[in-house]
Design a protein around this motif. Structure first.
Motif, short mmCIF file in Angstrom:
data_model
loop_
_atom_site.label_atom_id
_atom_site.label_comp_id
_atom_site.label_asym_id
_atom_site.label_seq_id
_atom_site.Cartn_x
_atom_site.Cartn_y
_atom_site.Cartn_z
N ASP A 175 0.85 -1.19 0.00
CA ASP A 175 0.00 0.00 0.00
C ASP A 175 0.89 1.25 0.00
O ASP A 175 1.40 1.65 1.05
N PRO A 176 1.08 1.88 -1.17
CA PRO A 176 1.99 3.03 -1.24
C PRO A 176 1.61 4.16 -0.29
O PRO A 176 2.50 4.78 0.33
N LEU A 184 8.14 6.15 4.75
CA LEU A 184 8.88 5.50 3.67
C LEU A 184 8.60 6.21 2.35
O LEU A 184 7.52 6.80 2.18
N PRO A 185 9.52 6.15 1.40
CA PRO A 185 9.28 6.80 0.10
C PRO A 185 8.25 6.07 -0.74
O PRO A 185 7.73 6.62 -1.71
N GLY A 186 7.96 4.86 -0.40
CA GLY A 186 6.99 4.03 -1.12
C GLY A 186 7.06 2.62 -0.57
O GLY A 186 7.71 2.36 0.45
N ALA A 225 15.04 -2.51 0.44
CA ALA A 225 15.17 -2.57 -1.01
C ALA A 225 13.79 -2.24 -1.61
O ALA A 225 12.77 -2.32 -0.93
N PHE A 226 13.78 -1.90 -2.88
CA PHE A 226 12.55 -1.41 -3.51
C PHE A 226 12.22 -2.19 -4.78
O PHE A 226 13.13 -2.69 -5.46
N PRO A 227 10.93 -2.30 -5.09
CA PRO A 227 10.54 -2.97 -6.34
C PRO A 227 11.26 -2.34 -7.54
O PRO A 227 11.43 -1.12 -7.62
N GLY A 228 11.67 -3.20 -8.47
CA GLY A 228 12.34 -2.71 -9.67
C GLY A 228 13.82 -2.43 -9.50
O GLY A 228 14.49 -2.07 -10.47
N SER A 229 14.34 -2.58 -8.27
CA SER A 229 15.74 -2.25 -8.03
C SER A 229 16.64 -3.48 -8.20
O SER A 229 16.16 -4.61 -8.33
#
Length: 265
Positions: A175-176, A184-186, A225-229
């Motif tokens: 949930d962004p 958090l940034p996202g 860590a973040f999605p897409g990273s």
């Protein structure tokens, strides 16, 4: 708690963590970090029971250690129990250490785990009980070349797939708006999903011909860590069958530190 491991569920977990090793992708045997799935509800409930309600949503996953007597197989009936073994104060919070044990119906050990939950804002001036076993990385290792380097990438939908397969539905991962509301940034990758990725790097390095040789995997979660990273894991051999490692993100942040992997002969 009793948990039944099915071939379909094991295969779903492997797919959710991008694990394409044939014995995992088929669902015949579970990936190493699947060990947390049967115990997750018991582990969480036991840990939260000793924490005031106002702190429960302020938890950060500090450390996780898994020790394997054997890998989980499709069809296993698993008996799980957990107990808090330590509570210790830190400068900005408190750490609760929970020991978790998984056995078969006859009582034979399948795996044991240590979970360390850090509760931001918790106030405790001393400590009680024990902390999880240590696994600090020797800083001098960084002064020599690493023995292996593994680069991996998270998919954009990784957290949603992992939440479905693991049962960890904390909204900071899906949930962004909620993630931003807690600073958090996202949305961020589940720590245990990151650990699952790193376990593949560990197996690829320490026992690529036989993943069943894995006996111990321990990490300290240091940054999200973040999605897409993309993440990079560097491993140093420190003894026979033992590697130390750490994992960094594409921006140079240390995502996992003080990692250790041990395999049998």
């Amino acid at each position: 708690m009793v948990f039944h491991a099915t071939r379909e569920h094991i295969a779903a977990f492997a797919a959710a963590t991008n694990d394409d090793h044939p014995v995992h992708a088929s669902g015949d045997f579970a990936p190493p970090v699947y060990a947390v799935v049967p115990v997750f509800a018991t582990m969480a409930r036991t840990t939260m029971a000793v924490v005031p309600s106002e702190l429960q949503m302020r938890i950060l996953h500090g450390e996780q250690e898994m020790r394997y007597a054997r890998q989980i197989a499709a069809g296993d009936e698993l008996h799980c129990r957990a107990k808090v073994v330590g509570i210790h104060g830190r400068s900005s919070g408190a750490v609760v250490t929970t020991y978790v044990e998984t056995t078969d119906p006859a009582g034979a050990l399948v795996n044991e785990q240590y979970f360390s939950g850090f509760f931001r804002g918790g106030k405790l001036t001393d400590g009680h009980g024990v902390e999880a076993p240590g696994h600090q990385l020797d800083p001098s290792l960084r002064e020599r070349d690493f023995d292996n380097e593994v680069v991996q990438s998270f998919d954009d939908d990784q957290t949603y797939r992992y939440a479905d397969a693991s049962g960890d539905t904390m909204p900071i991962h899906t949930d962004p708006e909620f993630a931003q509301s807690v600073g958090l940034p996202g949305i961020i990758i589940h720590g245990l999903c990151t650990m699952a990725f790193v376990s593949r790097a560990a197996v690829q390095t320490a026992c690529p011909e036989d993943p069943f040789r894995l006996k111990r995997l321990a990490v300290r979660f240091s940054a999200p860590a973040f999605p897409g990273s993309t993440i990079t894991t560097r491993l140093w051999k420190t003894d026979k069958g033992t590697y130390a490692f750490e994992t960094t993100s594409q921006d140079g942040s240390v995502v996992i530190k003080d990692g250790v992997v041990q395999v049998s002969d």
